[in-house]
Scaffold this motif. Structure first.
Motif, PDB file in Angstrom:
ATOM      1  N   UNK A 165       0.831  -1.210   0.000  1.00  0.00           N
ATOM      2  CA  UNK A 165       0.000   0.000   0.000  1.00  0.00           C
ATOM      3  C   UNK A 165       0.866   1.260   0.000  1.00  0.00           C
ATOM      4  N   UNK A 166       2.136   1.140   0.429  1.00  0.00           N
ATOM      5  CA  UNK A 166       3.036   2.286   0.445  1.00  0.00           C
ATOM      6  C   UNK A 166       4.475   1.835   0.504  1.00  0.00           C
ATOM      7  N   UNK A 167       5.394   2.814   0.428  1.00  0.00           N
ATOM      8  CA  UNK A 167       6.812   2.493   0.352  1.00  0.00           C
ATOM      9  C   UNK A 167       7.599   3.449   1.244  1.00  0.00           C
ATOM     10  N   UNK A 168       8.725   2.977   1.789  1.00  0.00           N
ATOM     11  CA  UNK A 168       9.525   3.827   2.691  1.00  0.00           C
ATOM     12  C   UNK A 168      10.029   5.087   1.964  1.00  0.00           C
ATOM     13  N   UNK A 169       9.962   6.197   2.632  1.00  0.00           N
ATOM     14  CA  UNK A 169      10.421   7.462   2.061  1.00  0.00           C
ATOM     15  C   UNK A 169      11.904   7.408   1.716  1.00  0.00           C
ATOM     16  N   UNK A 170      12.695   6.726   2.574  1.00  0.00           N
ATOM     17  CA  UNK A 170      14.138   6.689   2.315  1.00  0.00           C
ATOM     18  C   UNK A 170      14.487   5.920   1.041  1.00  0.00           C
ATOM     19  N   UNK A 171      13.562   5.061   0.590  1.00  0.00           N
ATOM     20  CA  UNK A 171      13.784   4.363  -0.676  1.00  0.00           C
ATOM     21  C   UNK A 171      13.795   5.375  -1.826  1.00  0.00           C
ATOM     22  N   UNK A 172      12.892   6.349  -1.746  1.00  0.00           N
ATOM     23  CA  UNK A 172      12.826   7.369  -2.796  1.00  0.00           C
ATOM     24  C   UNK A 172      13.957   8.385  -2.664  1.00  0.00           C
ATOM     25  N   UNK A 173      14.406   8.591  -1.440  1.00  0.00           N
ATOM     26  CA  UNK A 173      15.565   9.466  -1.268  1.00  0.00           C
ATOM     27  C   UNK A 173      16.774   8.906  -2.005  1.00  0.00           C
ATOM     28  N   UNK A 174      16.888   7.576  -2.028  1.00  0.00           N
ATOM     29  CA  UNK A 174      18.010   6.966  -2.745  1.00  0.00           C
ATOM     30  C   UNK A 174      17.858   7.122  -4.258  1.00  0.00           C
ATOM     31  N   UNK A 175      16.604   7.125  -4.747  1.00  0.00           N
ATOM     32  CA  UNK A 175      16.387   7.345  -6.178  1.00  0.00           C
ATOM     33  C   UNK A 175      16.729   8.785  -6.573  1.00  0.00           C
ATOM     34  N   UNK A 176      16.452   9.723  -5.671  1.00  0.00           N
ATOM     35  CA  UNK A 176      16.670  11.147  -5.960  1.00  0.00           C
ATOM     36  C   UNK A 176      17.880  11.674  -5.174  1.00  0.00           C
ATOM     37  N   UNK A 177      18.928  10.860  -5.154  1.00  0.00           N
ATOM     38  CA  UNK A 177      20.135  11.180  -4.390  1.00  0.00           C
ATOM     39  C   UNK A 177      20.779  12.499  -4.833  1.00  0.00           C
ATOM     40  N   UNK A 178      20.569  12.898  -6.079  1.00  0.00           N
ATOM     41  CA  UNK A 178      21.221  14.090  -6.629  1.00  0.00           C
ATOM     42  C   UNK A 178      20.556  15.388  -6.176  1.00  0.00           C
ATOM     43  N   UNK A 179      19.383  15.294  -5.552  1.00  0.00           N
ATOM     44  CA  UNK A 179      18.718  16.493  -5.053  1.00  0.00           C
ATOM     45  C   UNK A 179      19.227  16.820  -3.648  1.00  0.00           C
ATOM     46  N   UNK A 180      19.399  18.096  -3.377  1.00  0.00           N
ATOM     47  CA  UNK A 180      19.736  18.509  -2.023  1.00  0.00           C
ATOM     48  C   UNK A 180      18.589  18.116  -1.086  1.00  0.00           C
ATOM     49  N   UNK A 181      18.903  17.729   0.156  1.00  0.00           N
ATOM     50  CA  UNK A 181      17.837  17.277   1.083  1.00  0.00           C
ATOM     51  C   UNK A 181      16.674  18.256   1.184  1.00  0.00           C
ATOM     52  N   UNK A 182      16.966  19.560   1.240  1.00  0.00           N
ATOM     53  CA  UNK A 182      15.886  20.532   1.366  1.00  0.00           C
ATOM     54  C   UNK A 182      14.999  20.533   0.128  1.00  0.00           C
ATOM     55  N   UNK A 183      15.598  20.334  -1.038  1.00  0.00           N
ATOM     56  CA  UNK A 183      14.815  20.308  -2.283  1.00  0.00           C
ATOM     57  C   UNK A 183      13.964  19.048  -2.342  1.00  0.00           C
ATOM     58  N   UNK A 184      14.542  17.910  -1.922  1.00  0.00           N
ATOM     59  CA  UNK A 184      13.765  16.664  -1.914  1.00  0.00           C
ATOM     60  C   UNK A 184      12.587  16.772  -0.944  1.00  0.00           C
ATOM     61  N   UNK A 185      12.837  17.309   0.236  1.00  0.00           N
ATOM     62  CA  UNK A 185      11.759  17.460   1.220  1.00  0.00           C
ATOM     63  C   UNK A 185      10.664  18.392   0.703  1.00  0.00           C
ATOM     64  N   UNK A 186      11.077  19.416  -0.022  1.00  0.00           N
ATOM     65  CA  UNK A 186      10.091  20.342  -0.600  1.00  0.00           C
ATOM     66  C   UNK A 186       9.255  19.633  -1.675  1.00  0.00           C
ATOM     67  N   UNK A 187       9.904  18.753  -2.416  1.00  0.00           N
ATOM     68  CA  UNK A 187       9.197  17.966  -3.432  1.00  0.00           C
ATOM     69  C   UNK A 187       8.101  17.120  -2.782  1.00  0.00           C
ATOM     70  N   UNK A 188       8.438  16.457  -1.676  1.00  0.00           N
ATOM     71  CA  UNK A 188       7.456  15.636  -0.952  1.00  0.00           C
ATOM     72  C   UNK A 188       6.335  16.516  -0.416  1.00  0.00           C
ATOM     73  N   UNK A 189       6.711  17.667   0.120  1.00  0.00           N
ATOM     74  CA  UNK A 189       5.716  18.584   0.693  1.00  0.00           C
ATOM     75  C   UNK A 189       4.727  19.059  -0.372  1.00  0.00           C
ATOM     76  N   UNK A 190       5.250  19.433  -1.531  1.00  0.00           N
ATOM     77  CA  UNK A 190       4.382  19.916  -2.615  1.00  0.00           C
ATOM     78  C   UNK A 190       3.458  18.809  -3.095  1.00  0.00           C
ATOM     79  N   UNK A 191       4.001  17.609  -3.291  1.00  0.00           N
ATOM     80  CA  UNK A 191       3.186  16.489  -3.765  1.00  0.00           C
ATOM     81  C   UNK A 191       2.120  16.105  -2.735  1.00  0.00           C
TER      82      UNK A 191
END
Length: 629
Positions: free
Chosen positions: A457-483
Motif C-alpha cells: 500500500x506504500x513504500x519507505x520514504x528513504x527508498x525514494x531518497x536513494x532514487x533522488x540522491x542528486x537532489x539537495x535534502x531541502x529540495x527533496x523534502x520540498x518535493x514531498x511537501x508539494x506532492x
C-alpha cells in the motif's frame, strides 16, 4: 568619486598636462625621470571648481607598454585623449582610442597639446584630421581644447570641461561587492605591505576583513588612504591605497584582486562576445588560437574557442569561449581586451557574458541562444538563463559574479517566483522545467513501485531518497511537501503512498495468504520465523510483507511471526500480570504463556519498543503511563 585617464601617443604631453592640472608629477620611477617617458602607471588628483575631488591616471604611450595602458584605462569614467598639435593622430593614438572604445568608455575630452609650437594652418589641419577620425564615435562631440602645458594655455578650459563632463557621468554604483584590481604593490617602512588600485562595486573601511584572489588569503585593512589622505571609508570610483595586515609584498602581484568577504567564485572558462577591431592589415582570429586577455589589471594567456565559425575577420563580432590554464575571477558585464604577442598589437575585446561557464564548444544552438539572451544584461533574463544552466542554486549565490546588487537580485527573484517562472525552497532556487520533470519522475517511480510490488500500500520514504540522491535534502523534502499538499501522494510515519491505492491480490496470492496464515495460526506456542516460511513456501516474502503491512501478523526480532490476535492475547496477559505483581521474570513469562525463551525475549523486546514495558535488571516492569490501559 570619478576617475579620468589619459590616452595618447608617446611624447604627446600627457604627463606634462597632468602636472599643469594638478601640480603632481606622475613620473615616479627613476627610469621614467631618466628616459623622460612614462613607463608604468602614474596617479594624480585635483579639485574641480565645484570643490569635488577627482583622480587622474597617467598611462604610458609607448607601443611596448600597451599592457600598462590597459591596466590604467580599466575602471576610469572618462578619458583625456592627448594629441600633439604638430604630430597629429599617431599609431599609439589610434590603438589607445580603440582600447577606450572596446572598454566602453563613452565620455572624454580632446586635448590638443603643444599648440605654442605650431602655426594656425597646422592647427587647422590637425583639428580636421581629428574630427574626421572621431566621426561616428562617442567622441565626435567631445570638447577639443588647445593646450600648452609650458605656457599655461587652455589649462583652465580643461578644468571647466572636466567639471562639465563629470556632471554628465553616472557615479559608479555601490552594489555591496567591493573589489580592487591591484595595479601596484609596495612596502612602507613601519607599516608593511600596501596595494593600490581603483575601488569598484562597493564600500570599504578601516578594519574590514578582505580576501585576496587567487590565493584566497584573508587579511584586514589596517590603514586606508585615498589621494594620499587617510580616510576611514572609501567609496566606488575612488583611487585607494590599502595597508594590509599580515601579508608579505611577495605574496601579491598586479592583477590580483582584493574582494570583500562575499564568496569569490572563479572559473577556467568564460563565455564572451568578441569584437574584433578593423585592421589596416587584414587579420583573422582563428578558432583555438592563443591570445593575451586583459581584464582589470590582469594579463593572462587564453585559448579562443569560437562558435560555428572557424575564424572571425577583422571588424566582426561573434561569440566565443576563452579558456585559461588557471582560474580567474571576473564578473558578468565586465569588459576585456585581447592582444596578440607577435606582431604585438590589440586585435579586439568585448563583454563577459558568463564568468562561470562550463567547458563546452559553441556549435550547440541552445548555447548560442543562451548567450544571445544574456547579451543585453537584463536582470530578469540573466536569472532565468542562469537557472536554466545550473538547474538549482542557493539563493545567496545567484549571480554572485555580476554587477547587480543582492537586493536587486532578490526583488527580481521574488517577482519571478510569484509569476511561477522559478521554484523556490527556503534557501534554494530551482529551474521550473527541471522541477516539473522531478515531479513527473517521482510519480512515475511511485507507480512503477506499485507495478513491481502490487501488494504494497506504500513504500519507505528513504527508498525514494536513494532514487533522488542528486537532489539537495531541502529540495527533496520540498518535493514531498508539494506532492502531499496537492494530494498527489500521502505520507504517514515515513511511508509514502497513493491515496487511492489498494493492494491487487491475484488468485494465486490468495492461496499463498491462506497457507501462511494457517501455519502461523496452527502454531501459536511455536510460531515460525520468516526464514523458515520462505524455505517452505516459494515466493512467500512479498506475502509476508503484505500481511505485516495489513496488521494480520506481527514480526518480532529474529524474524519470528505471530498472528496479530495471538500477540494481543500474550501482551494482555503480561499487562494483567504486571498490574498485579509489578514485575515479571523470564521464567514467570514461560509459565504464564507456555512458550520457550526463544520466543520470550523477542516478545518482551517488542513490548519494550512499544513503550509498554521496560527492562529492570533481569525483569520487566510496566511503564507508568501504560498502567491504565
Amino acid at each position: 568619486m570619478f576617475i579620468l585617464g589619459t590616452a595618447g601617443h608617446i611624447d604627446h604631453g600627457k604627463t606634462a598636462l597632468i602636472y599643469a592640472l594638478t601640480s603632481i608629477d606622475t613620473d615616479r620611477l627613476p627610469e621614467e625621470k631618466e628616459r623622460g617617458m612614462t613607463i608604468d602607471l602614474g596617479f594624480a588628483w585635483m579639485k574641480l571648481p565645484s570643490g569635488e575631488k577627482i583622480g587622474i591616471v597617467d598611462v604610458p604611450g609607448h607601443e611596448n607598454l600597451i599592457k600598462n595602458m590597459i591596466a590604467g584605462a580599466t575602471g576610469i569614467d572618462a578619458v583625456i585623449l592627448v594629441i600633439d598639435a604638430n604630430e597629429g593622430w599617431m599609431p599609439q593614438t589610434e590603438e589607445h582610442f580603440q582600447i577606450i572604445d572596446l572598454l566602453n568608455i563613452k565620455y572624454g575630452i580632446i586635448a590638443l597639446t603643444k599648440v605654442d609650437l605650431v602655426d594656425q594652418n597646422r592647427l587647422k589641419v590637425v583639428e580636421k584630421e581629428i574630427q574626421e577620425r572621431l566621426k561616428n564615435t562617442n567622441f565626435f562631440n567631445a570638447p577639443l581644447i588647445k593646450v600648452s602645458a609650458v605656457k599655461n594655455i587652455g589649462i583652465e578650459q580643461i578644468k571647466s570641461a572636466i567639471q562639465n563632463l563629470i556632471a554628465k557621468i553616472k557615479p559608479k554604483r555601490d552594489i555591496g561587492k567591493p573589489r580592487i584590481s591591484i595595479d601596484r604593490v609596495f612596502k612602507v617602512k613601519g607599516s608593511g605591505t600596501v596595494i593600490t588600485g581603483t575601488l569598484i562595486g562597493g564600500t570599504i573601511h578601516t578594519g574590514m576583513e578582505v580576501i585576496i584572489f587567487p590565493s584566497y588569503r584573508k587579511t584586514r585593512i589596517r590603514n586606508l588612504q585615498s589621494y594620499k589622505e587617510k580616510v576611514e571609508s572609501a567609496f566606488p570610483g575612488s583611487r585607494v591605497a590599502l595597508n594590509l595586515v599580515g601579508i608579505e609584498k611577495s605574496e601579491l602581484h598586479r592583477g590580483d584582486i582584493v574582494f570583500g568577504t562575499k564568496q569569490i567564485r572563479a572559473s577556467k572558462n568564460i563565455d564572451v562576445q568578441i569584437q574584433l577591431l578593423p585592421q589596416v592589415k587584414k587579420y583573422s582570429l582563428i578558432n583555438r588560437s592563443e591570445v593575451f586577455f586583459f581584464s582589470g589589471t590582469k594579463e593572462i594567456l587564453a585559448k579562443v574557442i569560437l562558435d560555428e565559425k572557424k575564424y572571425l575577420q577583422d571588424g566582426e563580432t561573434g561569440f566565443g569561449q576563452l579558456r585559461f590554464k588557471e582560474s580567474i575571477a571576473t564578473y558578468l558585464g565586465d569588459r576585456f581586451i585581447l592582444r596578440i604577442p607577435s606582431p604585438s598589437k590589440t586585435i579586439g575585446g568585448g563583454l563577459i557574458i558568463d564568468p562561470l561557464a562550463p567547458k563546452h564548444n559553441l556549435k550547440d544552438k541552445a548555447i548560442i541562444n543562451f548567450l544571445q539572451t544574456r547579451i543585453k544584461l537584463d536582470l530578469r533574463e540573466l536569472i532565468l538563463t542562469e537557472l536554466n544552466k545550473i538547474i538549482f542554486i542557493k539563493k545567496d549565490n545567484l549571480l554572485a559574479n555580476s554587477n547587480y546588487a543582492d537586493p536587486e537580485i532578490r526583488e527580481m527573484v521574488e517577482l519571478l517566483i510569484k509569476e511561477g517562472k522559478i521554484m523556490a525552497t527556503n534557501y534554494w532556487l530551482i529551474e521550473k522545467n527541471y522541477w516539473e520533470e522531478q515531479i513527473k519522475k517521482f510519480m512515475h517511480q511511485l507507480n512503477h513501485e506499485y507495478e513491481l510490488f502490487p501488494l504494497q500500500t506504500g513504500f519507505p520514504l528513504n527508498k525514494f531518497q536513494s532514487y533522488f540522491y542528486y537532489l539537495k535534502p531541502e529540495i527533496f523534502n520540498h518535493l514531498i511537501e508539494v506532492l502531499t499538499n496537492t494530494k498527489n501522494i500521502a505520507s504517514e510515519k515515513g511511508i509514502i503512498f497513493l491515496p487511492s491505492s489498494k493492494p491487487k491480490i491475484s488468485p494465486e496470492q490468495k492461496i499463498l495468504i491462506s497457507k501462511i496464515l494457517k501455519i502461523i495460526k496452527d502454531n501459536p506456542l511455536n510460531p515460525p520465523d520468516e526464514k523458515k516460511l520462505n524455505s517452505q513456501i516459494a515466493e512467500s516474502k512479498e506475502i509476508i510483507d503484505f500481511l505485516i503491512q495489513e496488521g494480520e501478523i506481527i514480526k518480532l526480532n529474529e524474524g519470528i511471526l505471530l498472528e496479530n490476535k495471538n500477540y494481543d492475547m500474550m501482551k494482555n496477559k503480561l499487562i494483567d500480570f504486571l498490574k498485579i505483581n509489578g514485575s515479571i521474570s523470564i521464567s514467570q513469562v514461560r509459565d504464564l504463556l507456555g512458550i520457550s525463551r526463544k520466543y520470550i525475549i523477542p516478545l518482551l523486546n517488542k513490548m519494550d519498543q512499544e513503550k509498554i514495558t521496560q527492562r529492570k535488571e533481569n525483569n520487566r516492569i510496566l511503564i507508568l503511563k501504560n498502567k491504565d490501559k
